[in-house]
Structure formats: structure tokens, C-alpha cells
Write a protein that holds these residues in place. Structure first.
Motif, short mmCIF file in Angstrom:
data_model
loop_
_atom_site.label_atom_id
_atom_site.label_comp_id
_atom_site.label_asym_id
_atom_site.label_seq_id
_atom_site.Cartn_x
_atom_site.Cartn_y
_atom_site.Cartn_z
N THR A 44 -2.55 -0.04 -9.97
CA THR A 44 -2.80 0.10 -8.54
C THR A 44 -4.30 0.34 -8.33
OG1 THR A 44 -2.31 2.47 -8.65
CG2 THR A 44 -0.51 1.00 -7.98
N GLN A 101 -7.73 1.34 -5.49
CA GLN A 101 -8.27 1.91 -4.27
C GLN A 101 -8.66 0.78 -3.33
OE1 GLN A 101 -8.57 5.22 -3.60
NE2 GLN A 101 -7.73 5.77 -5.59
N LYS A 137 0.85 -1.19 0.00
CA LYS A 137 0.00 0.00 0.00
C LYS A 137 0.88 1.24 0.00
CE LYS A 137 -3.56 -2.48 2.46
NZ LYS A 137 -4.45 -2.57 3.61
N HIS A 138 0.56 2.17 -0.90
CA HIS A 138 1.30 3.42 -1.03
C HIS A 138 0.32 4.54 -1.38
CE1 HIS A 138 5.12 1.26 -1.11
NE2 HIS A 138 4.58 0.44 -1.97
N SER A 139 0.35 5.59 -0.61
CA SER A 139 -0.46 6.78 -0.89
C SER A 139 -1.93 6.46 -1.13
CB SER A 139 0.10 7.53 -2.10
OG SER A 139 1.44 7.88 -1.89
N GLY A 140 -2.48 5.55 -0.33
CA GLY A 140 -3.89 5.20 -0.45
C GLY A 140 -4.21 4.23 -1.56
N LEU A 141 -3.22 3.77 -2.29
CA LEU A 141 -3.42 2.79 -3.36
C LEU A 141 -2.74 1.48 -2.97
CD1 LEU A 141 -2.72 5.04 -6.46
CD2 LEU A 141 -4.94 4.34 -5.57
N GLN A 142 -3.19 0.39 -3.56
CA GLN A 142 -2.61 -0.92 -3.23
C GLN A 142 -2.45 -1.75 -4.50
OE1 GLN A 142 -5.37 -2.65 -0.47
NE2 GLN A 142 -7.02 -2.72 -1.93
#
Length: 67
Positions: A22, A24, A4-9
Motif C-alpha cells: 500500500t 501514501q 483507499k483505506h486509512s490514508g493508504l491506497q
């Protein structure tokens, strides 16, 4: 694993190969479906989920056919 990075996975293999897109948090089912379409093998081993890319899963698939 799921990174997970900056609200994305996205799903990532132990070798470092990752999905091309990526997602949400509310797109989990789409992420898994897309990963399988890209060749990822997703299994549960000893209570832990494993995400294996197509390249890493090939030797295991070949081994199972030989048994």
C-alpha cells in the motif's frame, strides 16, 4: 480501481487481486510503476482508467496476438 483505506491506497483489479503493497497519496507514481512491474495493465478506456491484473490480462493479450 484504486482503493483507499486509512490514508493508504493501492491498485486493485476488478477480480479483486490487489498490489502487494500500500502507498501514501504522495507516492502515486511509485504505486503505478510498482503495479506495472507486478504485471498490472493500466489503460484508459472511454475516459475511465482500468487496472487489470496479470492473470486477467493474459486472455486479452493472447486474443490480440491472434488478430
Amino acid at each position: 480501481m484504486i482503493e483507499k483505506h486509512s490514508g493508504l491506497q493501492q491498485i486493485v483489479c476488478e477480480c479483486g487481486a490487489s498490489q502487494t503493497k500500500t502507498y501514501q497519496a504522495d507516492e502515486f507514481d511509485v504505486m503505478v510503476s510498482d503495479a506495472r512491474r507486478e504485471g498490472f495493465v493500466i489503460t484508459k478506456v472511454s475516459g475511465e482508467w482500468q487496472h487489470t491484473c496479470q492473470d486477467c490480462s493474459r486472455p486479452a493479450r493472447a486474443q490480440r496476438r491472434l488478430l
